[in-house]
Design an enzyme around this catalytic site. Structure first.
Site, PDB file in Angstrom:
ATOM      1  N   LYS A 136       0.857  -1.418   0.017  1.00  0.00           N
ATOM      2  CA  LYS A 136      -0.127  -0.040   0.323  1.00  0.00           C
ATOM      3  C   LYS A 136       0.925   1.379  -0.017  1.00  0.00           C
ATOM      4  CE  LYS A 136      -3.807  -2.312   2.160  1.00  0.00           C
ATOM      5  NZ  LYS A 136      -4.720  -2.632   3.333  1.00  0.00           N
ATOM      6  N   GLN A 173      -4.656  -1.330   9.650  1.00  0.00           N
ATOM      7  CA  GLN A 173      -4.504  -2.761   8.870  1.00  0.00           C
ATOM      8  C   GLN A 173      -5.162  -3.735   9.790  1.00  0.00           C
ATOM      9  OE1 GLN A 173      -3.378  -3.455   5.540  1.00  0.00           O
ATOM     10  NE2 GLN A 173      -4.300  -5.349   5.890  1.00  0.00           N
ATOM     11  N   ASP A 194     -11.322   2.979   3.797  1.00  0.00           N
ATOM     12  CA  ASP A 194     -11.468   1.691   3.487  1.00  0.00           C
ATOM     13  C   ASP A 194     -13.219   1.221   3.441  1.00  0.00           C
ATOM     14  OD1 ASP A 194      -9.519  -0.226   3.356  1.00  0.00           O
ATOM     15  OD2 ASP A 194      -9.175  -0.157   5.504  1.00  0.00           O
TER      16      ASP A 194
END
Ligand code: NAP
Length: 281
Positions: free
Chosen positions: A52, A96, A119
């Protein structure tokens, strides 16, 4: 039969995102900023976070990486996320998952304001999706929609069957396809006659997490088959769809690896840029 090339499509999307990120920087005199929080040393999470961050560099997005030790306290983790929430240089925050077991992930994620929730996991963003309003949508199902769009797959009036109802894949996938005028069926582990439900699908999305679960007899001739599954079997990545057999019947199909997977990071970068652009409106 066409094999959907997720790698190539993701590269095209990322090239366009570089232009958007550069335009943002040009207009506002600073880069789009994405904060990535990794807690603990889970090896798979470390790889995802590294990719990422690399993706950000490649797109011209400034990344703020925060690594916390596995034994961090709930209060410390929340404090970091709250600090990022009020940092103007940070337009998007990603924590995460999974988190170490002693932490309450829900409470940590709740510290991310919806406007920085890249997200799309927050109740507000999922609510917006359910209401078909503008917001941030989870990266993996958004990537599937982008693949369908770029491969000119008509969704209006089509029968879409999704297997899986998780909050990060199946559920938002169903809402996206509904918003795109498909007639949507969501299947799960309690579905009766799963094979029959699947065999009716014009668009079949497998998000189960079981290798080669979808066999050719479950697929209609000419169906579009999207395999979200990532299963590690004997060191190899295998999807939820029996690709060799199902590809004989499908009109379009995604491979694993190289299908949906590469689109997920591209959509994360897209979401970060969209959050930044919205913040400046
Ligand atoms: P998950 O939370 O484990 O959800 C799996 C879903 O499949 C559940 O809704 C479950 O039903 C359903 N299911 C399980 N066994 C079934 C069966 N025998 N028949 C019918 N339905 C069944 O998984 P997830 O997070 O959604 O992920 C799904 C897959 O996608 C995994 O392989 C994951 O690695 C992969 N994935 C890929 C990406 C990517 O970037 N490509 C991103 C995220 C996830 P219940 O709800 O009834 O339990």
């Amino acid at each position: 039969m066409t094999i959907i090339d997720g790698k190539q499509t993701a590269a095209e999307v990322r090239a366009q995102l570089r232009v958007r990120a550069a335009a943002f920087e040009e207009k506002y005199g600073r880069k789009v900023g994405l904060a990535v929080v990794l807690i603990g040393e889970d090896p798979a999470s470390q790889v995802y976070v590294r990719n990422k961050i690399k993706g950000c560099e490649d797109a011209g997005i400034r990344s703020f990486a925060h690594y916390l030790p596995a034994d961090v306290t709930q209060a410390q983790a929340e404090e970091l996320v709250r600090a990022l929430a009020s940092d103007e240089a940070v337009h998007g925050i990603l924590v995460q998952l999974p988190l170490p077991k002693h932490l309450d992930a829900e409470r940590i994620l709740a510290c991310i304001p919806a406007a920085k929730d890249v997200d799309g996991f927050s109740a507000e963003n999922i609510g917006r999706l359910a209401l078909n309003e503008e917001g941030t949508v989870a990266c993996t199902p958004l990537g599937v929609m982008e693949l369908l769009r770029r491969y000119h797959v008509e969704t209006r009036g089509k029968r879409a069957v999704i297997i899986g109802r998780s909050n990060i894949v199946g559920r938002p996938m169903a809402l996206l396809l509904l918003n795109a005028d498909a007639t949507v069926t969501v299947c799960h582990s309690r579905t009766v006659n799963l094979a029959e439900e699947c065999a009716r699908a014009d668009i079949l999305v497998a998000a189960i997490g079981k290798p080669n679960f979808i066999t050719a007899d479950m697929v209609k001739e000419g169906a579009v088959v999207i395999d979200v599954g990532i299963n590690r079997v004997d060191g190899k990545l295998i999807g939820d769809v029996d690709f060799a057999a199902v590809s004989q019947k499908a009109s379009l199909i995604t491979p694993v690896p190289g299908g949906v997977g590469p689109m997920t990071i591209a959509m994360l970068l897209q979401n970060a840029i969209s959050c930044a652009e919205r913040a400046m409106r």
